[in-house]
Design a protein around this motif. Structure first.
Motif, mmCIF file in Angstrom:
data_model
loop_
_atom_site.group_PDB
_atom_site.id
_atom_site.type_symbol
_atom_site.label_atom_id
_atom_site.label_comp_id
_atom_site.label_asym_id
_atom_site.label_seq_id
_atom_site.Cartn_x
_atom_site.Cartn_y
_atom_site.Cartn_z
ATOM 1 N N VAL A 37 17.875 -30.892 -6.699
ATOM 2 C CA VAL A 37 16.724 -29.563 -7.446
ATOM 3 C C VAL A 37 16.503 -30.396 -8.703
ATOM 4 N N ALA A 38 17.145 -30.229 -9.330
ATOM 5 C CA ALA A 38 17.892 -30.317 -11.287
ATOM 6 C C ALA A 38 17.063 -31.991 -11.141
ATOM 7 N N GLU A 39 17.097 -33.424 -10.762
ATOM 8 C CA GLU A 39 15.968 -34.035 -10.936
ATOM 9 C C GLU A 39 14.901 -33.920 -10.093
ATOM 10 N N PHE A 40 14.299 -33.415 -9.330
ATOM 11 C CA PHE A 40 12.787 -33.267 -8.878
ATOM 12 C C PHE A 40 12.299 -32.390 -10.243
ATOM 13 N N GLY A 41 13.396 -31.342 -10.335
ATOM 14 C CA GLY A 41 12.657 -30.304 -11.771
ATOM 15 C C GLY A 41 12.086 -31.126 -13.038
ATOM 16 N N GLU A 42 12.716 -31.935 -12.841
ATOM 17 C CA GLU A 42 12.602 -32.584 -14.518
ATOM 18 C C GLU A 42 11.784 -34.095 -14.231
ATOM 19 N N ARG A 43 11.283 -34.766 -13.206
ATOM 20 C CA ARG A 43 10.500 -36.062 -14.010
ATOM 21 C C ARG A 43 9.648 -35.252 -13.297
ATOM 22 N N LEU A 44 9.130 -33.815 -12.111
ATOM 23 C CA LEU A 44 7.874 -32.887 -12.156
ATOM 24 C C LEU A 44 7.408 -32.359 -13.726
ATOM 25 N N LYS A 45 8.559 -32.462 -14.386
ATOM 26 C CA LYS A 45 7.770 -31.497 -15.655
ATOM 27 C C LYS A 45 7.532 -32.827 -16.716
ATOM 28 N N ILE A 110 10.097 -35.270 -3.488
ATOM 29 C CA ILE A 110 10.634 -36.703 -3.880
ATOM 30 C C ILE A 110 11.544 -36.454 -5.095
ATOM 31 N N ALA A 111 12.374 -36.458 -5.216
ATOM 32 C CA ALA A 111 13.449 -36.351 -6.391
ATOM 33 C C ALA A 111 12.854 -36.801 -7.765
ATOM 34 N N GLU A 112 12.852 -38.661 -7.196
ATOM 35 C CA GLU A 112 12.872 -39.734 -8.283
ATOM 36 C C GLU A 112 12.180 -39.336 -8.150
ATOM 37 N N SER A 113 10.544 -39.172 -8.024
ATOM 38 C CA SER A 113 9.345 -39.241 -8.464
ATOM 39 C C SER A 113 9.470 -37.457 -8.958
ATOM 40 N N GLY A 114 9.330 -37.006 -9.165
ATOM 41 C CA GLY A 114 8.668 -35.218 -8.744
ATOM 42 C C GLY A 114 7.477 -35.109 -8.058
ATOM 43 N N SER A 115 7.649 -35.789 -7.267
ATOM 44 C CA SER A 115 5.965 -35.668 -6.239
ATOM 45 C C SER A 115 6.597 -34.636 -5.000
ATOM 46 N N VAL A 116 4.991 -34.010 -4.174
ATOM 47 C CA VAL A 116 5.157 -33.798 -3.080
ATOM 48 C C VAL A 116 4.486 -34.086 -2.353
ATOM 49 N N LEU A 117 4.761 -33.664 -0.848
ATOM 50 C CA LEU A 117 3.724 -34.628 0.153
ATOM 51 C C LEU A 117 3.648 -33.115 0.974
ATOM 52 N N PHE A 118 2.035 -33.817 1.334
ATOM 53 C CA PHE A 118 1.258 -32.314 1.956
ATOM 54 C C PHE A 118 0.532 -33.210 3.244
ATOM 55 N N PRO A 141 13.832 -26.401 -1.428
ATOM 56 C CA PRO A 141 15.488 -26.997 -1.394
ATOM 57 C C PRO A 141 15.926 -27.622 -0.566
ATOM 58 N N THR A 142 16.144 -27.454 0.274
ATOM 59 C CA THR A 142 16.746 -28.307 1.715
ATOM 60 C C THR A 142 16.098 -29.408 1.771
ATOM 61 N N ASP A 143 14.410 -29.440 1.259
ATOM 62 C CA ASP A 143 13.765 -30.573 1.978
ATOM 63 C C ASP A 143 13.098 -31.631 0.616
ATOM 64 N N LEU A 144 14.554 -31.967 -0.209
ATOM 65 C CA LEU A 144 14.753 -32.999 -0.745
ATOM 66 C C LEU A 144 14.618 -34.108 -0.672
ATOM 67 N N VAL A 145 14.248 -34.908 -0.910
ATOM 68 C CA VAL A 145 14.732 -36.533 -0.339
ATOM 69 C C VAL A 145 14.922 -37.019 -2.293
ATOM 70 N N ASP A 146 15.960 -38.319 -2.073
ATOM 71 C CA ASP A 146 15.890 -39.080 -3.025
ATOM 72 C C ASP A 146 15.146 -40.034 -3.460
ATOM 73 N N THR A 147 14.720 -40.458 -2.503
ATOM 74 C CA THR A 147 14.023 -41.370 -3.174
ATOM 75 C C THR A 147 12.504 -41.575 -2.356
ATOM 76 N N VAL A 148 11.992 -42.471 -3.042
ATOM 77 C CA VAL A 148 10.592 -42.777 -2.008
ATOM 78 C C VAL A 148 10.515 -43.208 -0.824
ATOM 79 N N GLN A 149 11.985 -44.433 -0.979
ATOM 80 C CA GLN A 149 12.026 -45.262 0.318
ATOM 81 C C GLN A 149 12.241 -43.856 1.606
ATOM 82 N N SER A 150 13.066 -43.478 0.942
ATOM 83 C CA SER A 150 13.493 -42.007 2.134
ATOM 84 C C SER A 150 12.626 -40.986 2.460
ATOM 85 N N ALA A 151 11.560 -41.220 1.714
ATOM 86 C CA ALA A 151 10.229 -40.134 2.527
ATOM 87 C C ALA A 151 9.988 -40.789 3.249
#
Length: 196
Positions: A37-45, A110-118, A141-151
């Motif tokens: 959650v923190a990682e996602f928020g930082e990258r989104l910002k 996606i935590a590493e990029s701050g991206s969301v999928l629709f 928040p439970t729908d966060l994955v760590d990497t783009v590859q995981s996505a």
């Protein structure tokens, strides 16, 4: 036969026979820590988006209600927010050009990029994610994955007719480095970490 039908028929007729599986997706070492959650928020910002804190009390969306009240046209694709533009009644994608705020739920983030999928299921009308002036995204928040590859390993990419990753609001910069948000799409992207 229209030219479109003729082109598609030619493609189908000339498609090589056989099964052509996609290459395997490598598993790279995540570039994020354990707190997704923190990682996602930082990258989104960093990408120009922001996290709206969930409000205390009986209405977790109280923080965005004032913004919604000030908007003339609200298109909501979520049961948590009532809009005044019914997305199920939209005849043409361009009919959403006057939407001030769209509220949608992301499939995951996606935590590493701050991206969301629709997907088409969340958006109802795909253009709402581009034509609205401001986009408010509900994300569990439970729908966060760590990497783009995981996505890309998630089933939504194989089961959806349409899937798009959004990373912050629209932006463009000129050669002198002047950054402008909202040049080709939404002017702001706000994420509310709200469980389903």
């Amino acid at each position: 036969m229209t030219s479109r039908e003729a082109t598609l028929a030619a493609i189908r007729a000339n498609r090589p026979k056989g099964d052509f599986p996609l290459p395997p997706i490598p598993a790279f070492t995540p570039l994020v820590g354990e707190d997704l959650v923190a990682e996602f928020g930082e990258r989104l910002k960093r990408m120009g988006g922001r996290i709206e804190p969930v409000a205390e009390g009986s209405d977790p969306l109280a923080g965005i209600r004032e913004r919604l009240a000030g908007a003339k046209v609200v298109a909501s694709a979520v049961p948590e927010v009532t809009g005044n533009r019914d997305l199920t009644m939209v005849a043409k994608p361009g009919d959403l050009e006057d939407v001030d705020i769209a509220v949608v739920r992301a499939v995951f983030g996606i935590a590493e990029s701050g991206s969301v999928l629709f997907t088409e299921g969340e958006l109802i009308v795909n253009s709402v994610a581009y034509l609205a002036q401001h986009l408010i995204v509900l994300l569990d928040p439970t729908d966060l994955v760590d990497t783009v590859q995981s996505a890309y390993r998630r089933p939504e990419f194989a089961s959806s007719a349409y899937a798009v990753l959004h990373t912050g609001p629209s932006a463009t910069a000129d050669i002198e480095g002047v950054l402008i948000h909202g040049a080709q799409g939404v002017r702001s992207l706000t994420v509310v970490m709200l469980p389903r």
